[in-house]
Design an enzyme around this catalytic site. Sequence first.
Site, short mmCIF file in Angstrom:
data_model
loop_
_atom_site.label_atom_id
_atom_site.label_comp_id
_atom_site.label_asym_id
_atom_site.label_seq_id
_atom_site.Cartn_x
_atom_site.Cartn_y
_atom_site.Cartn_z
N THR A 211 1.04 -4.12 4.37
CA THR A 211 0.68 -4.38 5.77
C THR A 211 0.04 -5.75 5.99
O THR A 211 0.00 -6.24 7.11
CB THR A 211 -0.26 -3.29 6.31
OG1 THR A 211 -1.45 -3.26 5.52
CG2 THR A 211 0.41 -1.93 6.28
N SER B 199 1.57 -7.82 -0.61
CA SER B 199 2.21 -8.64 0.41
C SER B 199 1.48 -9.96 0.67
O SER B 199 2.02 -10.85 1.33
CB SER B 199 2.36 -7.87 1.72
OG SER B 199 1.12 -7.58 2.31
N THR C 55 0.82 -1.21 0.00
CA THR C 55 0.00 0.00 0.00
C THR C 55 0.85 1.26 0.00
O THR C 55 0.50 2.26 -0.62
CB THR C 55 -0.94 0.00 1.22
OG1 THR C 55 -1.80 -1.14 1.15
CG2 THR C 55 -1.79 1.26 1.28
#
Length: 326
Positions: A95, A62, A13
Amino acid sequence: MLAKIAFIGTGGTIASIGTDQFDLLDYNASQQRLDAAALIERIAIQGTIADISPVNFRQIDSTAITSGDWADLADLCCQLADDSSLCGIVIGHGTASLEETAWVLSLVLDLKIPVILTGSMRPLTGISTDAHANLAAAIRVAIAPTTGPGVFVVINDEIHDPKTVTKTHTLRLGAFQSPWAAPIGYVDGTEVRFRQVSKRRNETFARDLLREMPRVDISYSHVGADGCAIQSFVAASAKGIVSAGFGPGMATPAETAALHDAVNAGVIVVQSSRTGAGLVVDTAHHQSLGIIAGGDINPQKARILLSLCLAAGYSHGDIAEVFHSL
């Protein structure tokens, strides 16, 4: 002269470009992410806090990171640390799995400089994005003389230990917390303040083991769970299973029976808890079944630790001692 740090960009992000400033939720649809150099240029942070050497890694979500990516990232950190002029390494990360990557690196890196992982909850182009502030804070921690060696997570002006930190909300800027442990430090403006020292890990694993991690699955307990998932993991040749159990670390009776069968089939079983915090009780019943108490780390981190132990060839007793010593 400004301190020198390396910034590794992995996507996420913090590097994502939305359709407009109000695109705060579905920005991944654009599939646009800046590499490390472009991110540093966009934020215009070069030369303000530190002399930053951008290092491009992979521009991925991720959720797509693999153990092979972890191995490559760990190798890259070691290569960069060979530069004696470098004060620290900062990694920009998505994240979704940031806490897992931080935990992995804390288990395989033994460097003389700090490695800081950071990310953002809002995309780089989003209104009131936290990308700028989080990157700045991470850089400040990387160059602070009080930081010392180790792996740290820096986000929302807080410094966290990789063992305790976890993402607790899908959207909020304060999503990263260390339940019951609290942050180990804070970044207030230009000041970096540690309230406690991050403990060094008792176990440091060889980086190459990240390329040999065997299958370890997580079974999530719920009312009525019948052990079918556990049986499927065994059938899929899992070498280890982490049980994310109720409360103090308990599965349903049917799951417990299936876990016992898995132990008898040669699978290493670690009991964790779905609560996200607290010590798993090492019960006499579990001991009699050969189930290892998972300490106070969450299931996803227990899975990583168990997989590394198995890759290293540890015995059942060795693995129990590793979890007990956390």
